[in-house]
Scaffold this motif. Sequence first.
Motif, PDB file in Angstrom:
ATOM      1  N   ALA A 101       0.791  -1.370   0.016  1.00  0.00           N
ATOM      2  CA  ALA A 101      -0.097   0.169  -0.139  1.00  0.00           C
ATOM      3  C   ALA A 101       1.046   1.201  -0.248  1.00  0.00           C
ATOM      4  N   SER A 102       1.963   1.136  -0.675  1.00  0.00           N
ATOM      5  CA  SER A 102       2.860   2.271  -1.055  1.00  0.00           C
ATOM      6  C   SER A 102       2.077   3.571  -1.570  1.00  0.00           C
ATOM      7  N   LYS A 103       2.739   4.584  -0.977  1.00  0.00           N
ATOM      8  CA  LYS A 103       2.427   5.794  -1.762  1.00  0.00           C
ATOM      9  C   LYS A 103       3.716   6.212  -2.628  1.00  0.00           C
ATOM     10  N   GLY A 104       4.488   5.454  -2.714  1.00  0.00           N
ATOM     11  CA  GLY A 104       5.730   5.625  -3.730  1.00  0.00           C
ATOM     12  C   GLY A 104       5.267   5.508  -5.085  1.00  0.00           C
ATOM     13  N   LYS A 105       6.242   6.150  -6.100  1.00  0.00           N
ATOM     14  CA  LYS A 105       5.972   5.904  -7.509  1.00  0.00           C
ATOM     15  C   LYS A 105       7.167   5.225  -8.045  1.00  0.00           C
ATOM     16  N   ILE A 106       6.749   4.366  -9.126  1.00  0.00           N
ATOM     17  CA  ILE A 106       7.864   3.853 -10.021  1.00  0.00           C
ATOM     18  C   ILE A 106       8.234   4.535 -11.311  1.00  0.00           C
ATOM     19  N   ARG A 107       9.445   4.804 -11.434  1.00  0.00           N
ATOM     20  CA  ARG A 107       9.907   5.426 -12.521  1.00  0.00           C
ATOM     21  C   ARG A 107      10.740   4.598 -13.316  1.00  0.00           C
ATOM     22  N   TRP A 108      10.522   3.981 -14.631  1.00  0.00           N
ATOM     23  CA  TRP A 108      11.001   3.255 -15.563  1.00  0.00           C
ATOM     24  C   TRP A 108      12.128   3.961 -16.152  1.00  0.00           C
ATOM     25  N   ILE A 109      13.282   3.624 -15.996  1.00  0.00           N
ATOM     26  CA  ILE A 109      14.494   4.194 -16.983  1.00  0.00           C
ATOM     27  C   ILE A 109      15.177   3.296 -17.611  1.00  0.00           C
ATOM     28  N   SER A 110      15.854   3.798 -18.725  1.00  0.00           N
ATOM     29  CA  SER A 110      16.711   2.890 -19.470  1.00  0.00           C
ATOM     30  C   SER A 110      17.889   2.179 -18.857  1.00  0.00           C
ATOM     31  N   PRO A 111      18.229   1.054 -19.214  1.00  0.00           N
ATOM     32  CA  PRO A 111      19.218   0.260 -18.413  1.00  0.00           C
ATOM     33  C   PRO A 111      20.628   1.002 -18.677  1.00  0.00           C
ATOM     34  N   ASP A 112      20.816   1.696 -19.565  1.00  0.00           N
ATOM     35  CA  ASP A 112      21.863   2.621 -19.910  1.00  0.00           C
ATOM     36  C   ASP A 112      22.141   3.747 -18.727  1.00  0.00           C
ATOM     37  N   ALA A 113      21.186   4.220 -18.063  1.00  0.00           N
ATOM     38  CA  ALA A 113      21.162   5.072 -17.447  1.00  0.00           C
ATOM     39  C   ALA A 113      21.850   4.206 -15.965  1.00  0.00           C
ATOM     40  N   PHE A 114      21.211   3.094 -15.668  1.00  0.00           N
ATOM     41  CA  PHE A 114      21.736   2.074 -14.509  1.00  0.00           C
ATOM     42  C   PHE A 114      23.282   1.876 -14.653  1.00  0.00           C
ATOM     43  N   ALA A 115      23.791   1.723 -15.979  1.00  0.00           N
ATOM     44  CA  ALA A 115      25.093   1.468 -16.113  1.00  0.00           C
ATOM     45  C   ALA A 115      25.972   2.713 -16.033  1.00  0.00           C
ATOM     46  N   ALA A 116      25.504   3.598 -16.503  1.00  0.00           N
ATOM     47  CA  ALA A 116      26.084   4.698 -16.442  1.00  0.00           C
ATOM     48  C   ALA A 116      26.280   5.509 -14.972  1.00  0.00           C
ATOM     49  N   ALA A 117      25.529   5.014 -14.024  1.00  0.00           N
ATOM     50  CA  ALA A 117      25.480   5.152 -12.372  1.00  0.00           C
ATOM     51  C   ALA A 117      26.228   4.159 -11.907  1.00  0.00           C
ATOM     52  N   ASP A 118      26.813   3.112 -12.602  1.00  0.00           N
ATOM     53  CA  ASP A 118      27.512   2.175 -12.028  1.00  0.00           C
ATOM     54  C   ASP A 118      26.397   1.329 -11.005  1.00  0.00           C
ATOM     55  N   ALA A 119      25.600   1.064 -11.349  1.00  0.00           N
ATOM     56  CA  ALA A 119      24.649   0.345 -10.547  1.00  0.00           C
ATOM     57  C   ALA A 119      24.424  -0.952 -11.315  1.00  0.00           C
ATOM     58  N   ASP A 120      24.900  -1.966 -10.914  1.00  0.00           N
ATOM     59  CA  ASP A 120      25.463  -3.294 -11.562  1.00  0.00           C
ATOM     60  C   ASP A 120      23.951  -4.193 -11.464  1.00  0.00           C
ATOM     61  N   PRO A 121      23.729  -4.832 -12.785  1.00  0.00           N
ATOM     62  CA  PRO A 121      22.510  -5.834 -12.750  1.00  0.00           C
ATOM     63  C   PRO A 121      22.816  -6.965 -11.602  1.00  0.00           C
ATOM     64  N   TRP A 122      21.938  -7.305 -11.085  1.00  0.00           N
ATOM     65  CA  TRP A 122      21.665  -8.486 -10.177  1.00  0.00           C
ATOM     66  C   TRP A 122      22.282  -8.120  -8.947  1.00  0.00           C
ATOM     67  N   THR A 123      23.074  -7.436  -8.531  1.00  0.00           N
ATOM     68  CA  THR A 123      23.819  -6.882  -7.364  1.00  0.00           C
ATOM     69  C   THR A 123      23.166  -5.592  -6.642  1.00  0.00           C
TER      70      THR A 123
END
Length: 192
Positions: A101-123
């Motif tokens: 019952a969260s009031k938060g919002k999901i924001r869908w972003i390109s996987p490239d943005a995750f890579a650029a932010a050094d946010a590694d898949p899986w971990t």
Amino acid sequence: MAEQRVGNRATALRIGLIVGAGDYTDRLTWWVRRIDEAGLSKSSIVVAPLPTERPVQVLDVRDAAEFAVHCAKKSLGGVWNVNGEVVTMNDLLTAIHSTTASKGKIRWISPDAFAAADADPWTDVPLMAPNLSAFRHFLEVDASRARAAGLNARPMSETLKPLVEWDRTRRDVELVCGMSAEQEERVMEEGS
């Protein structure tokens, strides 16, 4: 080794990603906690990797255990893929959002943005398989043979409810995977 000793009576369970209350990997727990706390924190936005239809496959640990016992009772030999149904990342996060019952919002972003932010898949980004050929169908394993033999996968809500309740009792425990607040901010900046 077991097959050499007992032949076709040997049972091998290829367990996929199991989840539930008490899960020490925190892969699903990170999403549960992040979405649950999103409406309560200054960062009410939860970033998630596109595509929204990214395949995800988890199985409640209780269902895996029940199938193992079932195999033993019925003397079911052979190799079994023990996995949940394949769902989309959007469906999973929507189910978490509903359960918490969260009031938060999901924001869908390109996987490239995750890579650029050094946010590694899986971990750093739990349930996001690396974009490598070896992981192409990592979260899309066919478990139809096991289901036909008696594997039952409970509805996601029945997995999430006790997981949410359990995690709410341990918010002082740091999770072993998932993005830091700083990484999430960088992902949002990169994805703008």
